[in-house]
Design a protein around this motif. Structure first.
Motif, PDB file in Angstrom:
ATOM      1  N   PHE A   6     -18.660  -1.963 -40.817  1.00  0.00           N
ATOM      2  CA  PHE A   6     -18.212  -3.288 -41.224  1.00  0.00           C
ATOM      3  C   PHE A   6     -18.450  -3.400 -42.719  1.00  0.00           C
ATOM      4  O   PHE A   6     -19.545  -3.121 -43.209  1.00  0.00           O
ATOM      5  CB  PHE A   6     -18.975  -4.394 -40.485  1.00  0.00           C
ATOM      6  N   ILE A   7     -17.390  -3.765 -43.446  1.00  0.00           N
ATOM      7  CA  ILE A   7     -17.461  -3.899 -44.901  1.00  0.00           C
ATOM      8  C   ILE A   7     -17.189  -5.357 -45.243  1.00  0.00           C
ATOM      9  O   ILE A   7     -16.173  -5.911 -44.810  1.00  0.00           O
ATOM     10  CB  ILE A   7     -16.440  -2.980 -45.599  1.00  0.00           C
ATOM     11  N   ILE A   8     -18.104  -5.969 -45.995  1.00  0.00           N
ATOM     12  CA  ILE A   8     -17.953  -7.376 -46.356  1.00  0.00           C
ATOM     13  C   ILE A   8     -18.280  -7.566 -47.832  1.00  0.00           C
ATOM     14  O   ILE A   8     -19.213  -6.949 -48.353  1.00  0.00           O
ATOM     15  CB  ILE A   8     -18.828  -8.280 -45.462  1.00  0.00           C
ATOM     16  N   THR A   9     -17.473  -8.396 -48.482  1.00  0.00           N
ATOM     17  CA  THR A   9     -17.678  -8.706 -49.896  1.00  0.00           C
ATOM     18  C   THR A   9     -17.939 -10.188 -50.061  1.00  0.00           C
ATOM     19  O   THR A   9     -17.204 -11.020 -49.522  1.00  0.00           O
ATOM     20  CB  THR A   9     -16.468  -8.259 -50.736  1.00  0.00           C
ATOM     21  N   VAL A  55     -21.816  -2.401 -46.921  1.00  0.00           N
ATOM     22  CA  VAL A  55     -21.194  -1.443 -46.015  1.00  0.00           C
ATOM     23  C   VAL A  55     -22.227  -1.201 -44.918  1.00  0.00           C
ATOM     24  O   VAL A  55     -23.270  -0.587 -45.154  1.00  0.00           O
ATOM     25  CB  VAL A  55     -20.814  -0.132 -46.733  1.00  0.00           C
ATOM     26  N   GLU A  56     -21.928  -1.737 -43.741  1.00  0.00           N
ATOM     27  CA  GLU A  56     -22.862  -1.702 -42.619  1.00  0.00           C
ATOM     28  C   GLU A  56     -22.378  -0.714 -41.561  1.00  0.00           C
ATOM     29  O   GLU A  56     -21.192  -0.670 -41.256  1.00  0.00           O
ATOM     30  CB  GLU A  56     -22.975  -3.088 -41.979  1.00  0.00           C
ATOM     31  N   GLN A  57     -23.302   0.041 -41.004  1.00  0.00           N
ATOM     32  CA  GLN A  57     -23.000   0.977 -39.923  1.00  0.00           C
ATOM     33  C   GLN A  57     -23.629   0.436 -38.643  1.00  0.00           C
ATOM     34  O   GLN A  57     -24.830   0.121 -38.621  1.00  0.00           O
ATOM     35  CB  GLN A  57     -23.565   2.364 -40.228  1.00  0.00           C
ATOM     36  N   TRP A  58     -22.817   0.339 -37.583  1.00  0.00           N
ATOM     37  CA  TRP A  58     -23.265  -0.222 -36.306  1.00  0.00           C
ATOM     38  C   TRP A  58     -22.913   0.718 -35.168  1.00  0.00           C
ATOM     39  O   TRP A  58     -21.957   1.496 -35.264  1.00  0.00           O
ATOM     40  CB  TRP A  58     -22.593  -1.575 -36.071  1.00  0.00           C
ATOM     41  N   ASP A  59     -23.663   0.605 -34.074  1.00  0.00           N
ATOM     42  CA  ASP A  59     -23.345   1.372 -32.874  1.00  0.00           C
ATOM     43  C   ASP A  59     -21.974   0.989 -32.340  1.00  0.00           C
ATOM     44  O   ASP A  59     -21.248   1.832 -31.825  1.00  0.00           O
ATOM     45  CB  ASP A  59     -24.392   1.136 -31.776  1.00  0.00           C
ATOM     46  N   SER A  60     -21.641  -0.312 -32.452  1.00  0.00           N
ATOM     47  CA  SER A  60     -20.366  -0.804 -31.927  1.00  0.00           C
ATOM     48  C   SER A  60     -20.013  -2.125 -32.601  1.00  0.00           C
ATOM     49  O   SER A  60     -20.873  -2.791 -33.188  1.00  0.00           O
ATOM     50  CB  SER A  60     -20.461  -1.035 -30.414  1.00  0.00           C
ATOM     51  N   GLU A  61     -18.762  -2.496 -32.501  1.00  0.00           N
ATOM     52  CA  GLU A  61     -18.313  -3.791 -32.989  1.00  0.00           C
ATOM     53  C   GLU A  61     -19.043  -4.913 -32.254  1.00  0.00           C
ATOM     54  O   GLU A  61     -19.418  -5.928 -32.849  1.00  0.00           O
ATOM     55  CB  GLU A  61     -16.795  -3.904 -32.794  1.00  0.00           C
ATOM     56  N   GLN A  62     -19.280  -4.718 -30.966  1.00  0.00           N
ATOM     57  CA  GLN A  62     -19.979  -5.727 -30.165  1.00  0.00           C
ATOM     58  C   GLN A  62     -21.412  -5.942 -30.669  1.00  0.00           C
ATOM     59  O   GLN A  62     -21.900  -7.073 -30.687  1.00  0.00           O
ATOM     60  CB  GLN A  62     -19.989  -5.330 -28.684  1.00  0.00           C
ATOM     61  N   GLY A  90     -14.313  -9.772 -45.017  1.00  0.00           N
ATOM     62  CA  GLY A  90     -14.902  -8.689 -44.258  1.00  0.00           C
ATOM     63  C   GLY A  90     -13.946  -8.113 -43.241  1.00  0.00           C
ATOM     64  O   GLY A  90     -13.031  -8.801 -42.789  1.00  0.00           O
ATOM     65  N   ARG A  91     -14.176  -6.838 -42.898  1.00  0.00           N
ATOM     66  CA  ARG A  91     -13.356  -6.212 -41.859  1.00  0.00           C
ATOM     67  C   ARG A  91     -14.042  -4.957 -41.342  1.00  0.00           C
ATOM     68  O   ARG A  91     -14.883  -4.364 -41.996  1.00  0.00           O
ATOM     69  CB  ARG A  91     -11.975  -5.866 -42.374  1.00  0.00           C
ATOM     70  N   TYR A  92     -13.657  -4.628 -40.124  1.00  0.00           N
ATOM     71  CA  TYR A  92     -14.112  -3.371 -39.512  1.00  0.00           C
ATOM     72  C   TYR A  92     -13.231  -2.255 -40.059  1.00  0.00           C
ATOM     73  O   TYR A  92     -12.040  -2.443 -40.291  1.00  0.00           O
ATOM     74  CB  TYR A  92     -14.024  -3.458 -37.993  1.00  0.00           C
TER      75      TYR A  92
END
Length: 96
Positions: A6-9, A55-62, A90-92
Motif C-alpha cells: 500500500f502506497i500513500i502520499t 510504502v507499506e508491506q502487508w500480508d494481505s489487503e484485508q 493511496g492505493r494498493y
C-alpha cells in the motif's frame, strides 16, 4: 512470498509538516508490530518538505484494511488528518 503493498502520499499544511513528521517517526517504530504488517518505508519529497510517502508491506489487503479500521476507531487518524492540506492519495500496488 506473496503479500500486498500500500502506497500513500500525504501533503501537509506547511506549518504542520513537523507535526506529521513526528507522527510518522512513531509510525515507523510501531507499525511493523501491527498484525499483518511486514514493514514500512517513509519518504519525504526532496523538493517539498510538506509531502510524505509511505510504502507499506502487508500480508494481505484485508490485514491493511483491518489496521485502518482500528486506526480510525481509536482516533489515531484524527491526528494525521489535522495536519493535512488535502486528502491523502493511496492505493494498493503490485511490484512488476
Amino acid at each position: 512470498m506473496t503479500g500486498t503493498t500500500f502506497i500513500i502520499t500525504f501533503t501537509t499544511r506547511p506549518e504542520a509538516a513537523s507535526d506529521l513528521r513526528a507522527i510518522l517517526n512513531d509510525v515507523k517504530r510501531t507499525l511493523p508490530s501491527v498484525a499483518g504488517c511486514r514493514g514500512v518505508n517513509i519518504f519525504c519529497a526532496s523538493d517539498d518538505q510538506a509531502v510524505f510517502t509511505l510504502v507499506e508491506q502487508w500480508d494481505s489487503e484485508q490485514a491493511h484494511k483491518a489496521h485502518i479500521g482500528t486506526l480510525a476507531a481509536s482516533g489515531g487518524w484524527d491526528a494525521v488528518a489535522a495536519c493535512l492540506r488535502e486528502p491523502p492519495s493511496g492505493r494498493y500496488a503490485s511490484e512488476l
